[in-house]
Design an enzyme around this catalytic site. Structure first.
Site, PDB file in Angstrom:
ATOM      1  N   HIS A 107       0.832  -1.205   0.000  1.00 24.01           N
ATOM      2  CA  HIS A 107       0.000   0.000   0.000  1.00 24.01           C
ATOM      3  C   HIS A 107       0.866   1.255   0.000  1.00 24.01           C
ATOM      4  CE1 HIS A 107      -3.612   2.431   1.042  1.00 24.01           C
ATOM      5  NE2 HIS A 107      -2.697   3.191   1.630  1.00 24.01           N
ATOM      6  N   GLU A 108       1.800   1.319   0.934  1.00 27.44           N
ATOM      7  CA  GLU A 108       2.631   2.520   1.032  1.00 27.44           C
ATOM      8  C   GLU A 108       3.522   2.678  -0.193  1.00 27.44           C
ATOM      9  OE1 GLU A 108       1.934   4.694   3.053  1.00 27.44           O
ATOM     10  OE2 GLU A 108       0.776   3.606   4.542  1.00 27.44           O
TER      11      GLU A 108
ATOM     12  N   HIS B 200       2.006   4.599  -2.906  1.00 29.73           N
ATOM     13  CA  HIS B 200       2.143   6.050  -2.790  1.00 29.73           C
ATOM     14  C   HIS B 200       3.492   6.524  -3.336  1.00 29.73           C
ATOM     15  CE1 HIS B 200      -1.564   6.873  -0.786  1.00 29.73           C
ATOM     16  NE2 HIS B 200      -1.279   6.169   0.288  1.00 29.73           N
TER      17      HIS B 200
END
Length: 710
Positions: free
Chosen positions: A502-503, A506
């Site tokens: 998920h990170e 980004h």
């Protein structure tokens, strides 16, 4: 997280020079020299003193300043920023132009954000207490300065008059100009003096009420006492960490970690209900009146600013646009999942009846029986699965997935200055052209003095300057992984793996952005859109192809997870997903309704809404979650729906373009070019529609839950 920028060196190809180009400005661009010298000379002085090595071509990103350097830099940021704003305010009305009104502020913003980050990110990560304190002090000073700049009537007047001229400028520049106007009008500069005073008073009142609500929760010291028999099912390690009274009862606080453990693991129904009731009653007498006043104050603020209610005020600049659209979105998903939720609930109810007899099923039973059914249905030992995810193997797998998906490659950058010895830095290149796209740092492990959450911070945003220079993005990924007593990285739990994907989504989102304005670069996009790339990347965590790639047994990494475990993890992902989604929708609707109806009864609303959404299940007896729902107070007020919104559209993208679970380079490059590259300079719905070839839909989200139902 705070965004940032700075660097006026044009980066070419994959071999950037470390020397900074100093550009001399003449003619109409003379005013921009203030902003340029701001970046150049500020950092020259710090570099000459410290001789610290930064990332090649990113001389304004300095990650290891001393406490004194941080405070000195903060003062320079404020001083130079003031000079640029003063210069814009003094532009003659008959000479207003894009070059002397908008461009100086845009380029100041692009360059100053990386300098600001040099000052403020150390408060989260520096191992030195004096540096963290200096960073906090610098942030407070800079925040106060930025707010004062956005209240300057002289600058607002110039910008507003220029905007009214309707000069022909690019669509992205026009969007930036609109944002500039809003920066000032958000602080009431378009209102009369009386209304502006009202806005200031209401904002102060809102801050005070929000703080009081949170303080009441933080100061709540409620606790419960149970015998060992009443805590049957809790692991010995959990019980050993509880305080024990003289009569051998265990003291249980109402901290969320304690409550979650009870509701998920305790075999005793009465204990679960007692804990759920106590947790839901917290601050009922004190926080309900506070929330009522807070909702009313926010409604008044919205009305003064020209909106019908606070929800529309909060949503005006988001993908969702209006409260009506959000409520329709939530209700559509709720109705689509109701039949599946009923089937899921019947499974839980049957098991409870077998184990506990005819005791009615309550909300407090959901977590416990979901876990019980999962234990019976899925042969998953997450303790054993953890042994298959060494940190470096997972990371190399993520790099491989992103390389094959987005056409990018990664190279570690050594011998650069970092704030702690285990920090790593990487350069990102386009696989085809070899062009440098950006950099990122990895701060992966817990340590004393480090913040306790995971996130990605933009240290520098992409930007193009009037002299042709290009500023490349720099990101920082912060994780909270553990090391053992010998200093070796502990293998990741599966939830950690998902979080890392998920990170890293980004990071990719930030690095692949090519917006001309720093305001629209990287993570500075519509909040409803910001999580979509990360939610998209999460999908690969559950695909057998990926799980094989990123897994390897700790003692022999040539042995990945077996096929059956990979398939089971995907089925487990969607277990009871309808009931879980309805619980989330319940609170999203509550948040949306209280901020779109200035006469909502907080006590009655949740009681009527709960059974309506949760297929007949009433709220826990005697509780009112409105008294202990901080998301609706600070951070997500009127926007609790946003996480679900992004998950729904990410599911549509994945199913439509990447349905076989393998990296699809063609689709990935299309996503990179059509969705990530433009950033916040275009409407997110326009970007997604252009990529998908149609408007986004909720169908894939619903289908994924239905197809993998128990």
């Amino acid at each position: 997280m705070t965004e940032n920028e700075g660097n006026d060196k044009k980066i070419e190809g994959s071999n950037p020079k470390k020397k900074l180009n100093v550009v001399t400005f003449t003619g109409a661009a003379g005013l921009l020299g203030l902003a340029v010298s701001f970046a150049i000379f500020t950092f020259k002085s710090h570099k000459q003193k410290s001789k610290k090595k930064g990332l090649p071509g990113c001389d304004t990103v300095c990650v290891n300043l001393s406490a004194k350097e941080i405070l000195d830099l903060a003062e320079e940021i404020i001083h130079k920023s003031t000079r640029v704003h003063d210069a814009v305010a003094l532009v003659s009305l008959d000479k207003l132009s894009y070059e002397n009104v908008v461009l100086p502020l845009a380029e100041l913003e692009a360059r100053q954000l990386s300098l600001i980050q040099c000052c403020v990110f150390p408060k989260m990560l520096s191992p030195h207490d004096n540096v963290r304190k200096a960073s906090t002090e610098a942030e407070q000073k800079i925040d106060a300065h930025i707010l004062s700049c956005r209240k300057r009537e002289d600058v607002y007047r110039i910008i507003k008059i220029y905007a009214a001229k309707g000069e022909s400028i690019s669509p992205e520049a026009k969007c930036y100009l609109q944002c500039l106007v809003r920066d000032f009008e958000d602080n009431g500069l378009n209102l009369t003096a009386i209304k502006r005073e009202e806005v200031e008073r209401l904002k102060y009142e809102i801050d005070e009420l929000s703080l009081r609500y949170i303080q009441n929760l933080n100061e709540d010291s409620s606790c419960l006492f149970f015998t060992e028999d009443e805590l049957a099912g809790l692991p010995l390690e959990f019980l050993q960490n509880l305080e024990k009274t003289q009569n051998k009862e265990f003291k249980l606080t109402l901290e969320s970690r304690h409550v979650a453990a009870i509701l998920e693991l305790c075999k005793i129904a009465k204990t679960r209900k007692t804990v759920a009731m106590a947790y839901g009653k917290r601050c009922g007498d004190t926080n309900i009146p506070v929330l009522q006043r807070l909702v009313q104050s926010r409604h008044r603020l919205a009305c003064v600013c020209g909106y019908a209610h606070f929800a529309d005020y909060a949503l005006d600049r988001r993908m969702s646009k209006t409260s009506m659209r959000v409520i329709r979105f939530l209700e559509d998903i709720s109705s689509s999942l109701t039949d599946l939720a009923i089937r899921e609930f019947s499974i839980l109810e049957d098991l409870k009846r077998k184990e506990e007899g005819e005791i009615p099923f309550g909300v407090e039973d959901l977590l416990y029986y979901i876990k019980r059914v999962e234990e019976l249905q899925f042969d998953l030992d997450f303790g054993d699965i953890r042994q298959y995810f060494p940190v470096n193997l997972v990371l190399s797998g993520i790099f491989k997935i992103c390389q094959d998906l987005f056409g990018i490659k990664f190279e570690e950058v050594t011998e650069v200055d970092v704030w702690y010895h285990d920090i790593r830095a990487f350069a990102v290149f386009d696989s085809g052209s070899g062009k440098l796209l950006g950099y990122f740092y990895l701060d992966m492990f817990t340590r004393e003095g480090k913040c306790n959450h995971s996130c990605v911070v933009a240290l520098q945003n992409n930007a193009l300057f009037s002299n042709g220079a290009c500023q490349i993005p720099v990101a920082l990924l912060i994780a909270q992984f553990a090391k053992d007593g010998s200093g070796e990285a502990v293998p990741l739990g599966f939830s950690d793996v998902v979080n890392l994907f998920h990170e890293f989504g980004h990071v990719v989102q930030h690095i692949c952005n090519r917006a001309s304005f720093a305001r629209f670069s990287g993570l500075r996009v519509d909040p409803d859109f910001r999580e979509i790339p990360s939610q998209l990347l999460e999908n690969w965590c559950y695909e057998s192809f990926t799980l094989k790639l990123i897994s390897g047994y700790r003692q022999d990494i040539t042995k990945p997870l077996v096929d059956e475990v990979c398939k089971t993890l995907k089925r487990w992902r969607y277990s009871f997903s309808a009931l879980k989604s309805l619980q989330e929708i319940l609170y999203c609707l509550f948040d949306q309704i209280i901020y779109s109806d200035d006469d909502a009864d907080l006590l009655q609303l949740i009681r009527s809404l709960h059974p309506k959404v949760m297929i007949g299940l009433p709220v826990v007896e005697g509780t009112n979650p409105a008294s202990c729902f901080p998301r609706a107070v600070i951070g997500s007020e009127a926007t609790c729906y946003s996480r679900l919104w992004s998950e729904v559209y990410a599911a549509d993208i994945f199913a439509s373009k990447f349905g076989d679970g393998h990296p699809n380079l063609y689709a990935g490059l299309q996503f990179r070019d059509k969705v990530l590259a433009p950033g916040g300079g275009k409407e997110p719905m326009e970007l997604l529609t252009n990529f998908l070839g149609r408007e986004p839909s909720t169908q894939a989200f619903i289908a994924s839950r239905t197809n993998y139902s128990l």
